[in-house]
Design a protein around this motif. Sequence first.
Motif, short mmCIF file in Angstrom:
data_model
loop_
_atom_site.label_atom_id
_atom_site.label_comp_id
_atom_site.label_asym_id
_atom_site.label_seq_id
_atom_site.Cartn_x
_atom_site.Cartn_y
_atom_site.Cartn_z
N ASP A 21 34.57 42.43 41.58
CA ASP A 21 35.82 43.18 41.42
C ASP A 21 37.02 42.27 41.57
OD1 ASP A 21 34.42 45.53 41.11
OD2 ASP A 21 34.87 46.30 43.12
N GLU A 22 36.98 41.44 42.60
CA GLU A 22 38.09 40.53 42.86
C GLU A 22 38.26 39.53 41.73
OE1 GLU A 22 39.71 37.55 46.38
OE2 GLU A 22 37.78 38.56 46.61
N LEU A 23 37.16 38.93 41.29
CA LEU A 23 37.23 37.96 40.19
C LEU A 23 37.75 38.59 38.92
CD1 LEU A 23 33.87 36.03 40.73
CD2 LEU A 23 36.20 35.17 41.12
N TYR A 24 37.27 39.79 38.61
CA TYR A 24 37.71 40.48 37.41
C TYR A 24 39.20 40.79 37.48
CZ TYR A 24 38.30 43.86 33.73
OH TYR A 24 38.77 44.52 32.62
N PHE A 25 39.67 41.28 38.62
CA PHE A 25 41.07 41.65 38.75
C PHE A 25 41.98 40.43 38.58
CE2 PHE A 25 44.95 42.65 41.13
CZ PHE A 25 45.35 43.76 40.40
N PHE A 26 41.64 39.32 39.25
CA PHE A 26 42.46 38.10 39.10
C PHE A 26 42.43 37.61 37.66
CE2 PHE A 26 42.76 38.00 43.64
CZ PHE A 26 43.85 37.19 43.93
N ALA A 27 41.27 37.64 37.02
CA ALA A 27 41.19 37.20 35.62
C ALA A 27 42.02 38.11 34.71
CB ALA A 27 39.73 37.20 35.16
N TRP A 28 41.97 39.41 34.98
CA TRP A 28 42.76 40.35 34.18
C TRP A 28 44.25 40.07 34.33
CZ3 TRP A 28 46.14 44.26 35.92
CH2 TRP A 28 46.63 45.09 34.91
N LEU A 29 44.72 39.88 35.58
CA LEU A 29 46.13 39.59 35.80
C LEU A 29 46.55 38.30 35.11
CD1 LEU A 29 46.91 40.47 39.53
CD2 LEU A 29 47.97 41.45 37.50
N LYS A 30 45.73 37.26 35.26
CA LYS A 30 46.05 35.96 34.65
C LYS A 30 46.04 36.02 33.13
CE LYS A 30 44.43 33.28 38.57
NZ LYS A 30 43.43 32.37 39.11
N GLY A 31 45.33 37.01 32.56
CA GLY A 31 45.26 37.16 31.12
C GLY A 31 46.47 37.84 30.50
#
Length: 78
Positions: A21-31
């Motif tokens: 969840d954490e990895l996905y959220f950070f990746a989504w924000l950075k995208g």
Amino acid sequence: MSGQEPLEIEMAGVKFYSAQDELYFFAWLKGIGSVSDVFGQGRAIYAVVDRDEITFDDASNSSHFFFGIKFPCLSSNV
């Protein structure tokens, strides 16, 4: 380019239920194209948004996400 100061968005009291969840959220924000930096500090996440680069889609998708899951997005600083 208007040279506006970046907008720092603070998401306080963040709780992830898994590492994925954490990895996905950070990746989504950075995208998000207008987000120039994302970092965590304690229980808060900060996203730095370049005001000159923000698009309608960036704002619309972000607001739908945060309001749709009742994510605590509490403050912004200039």
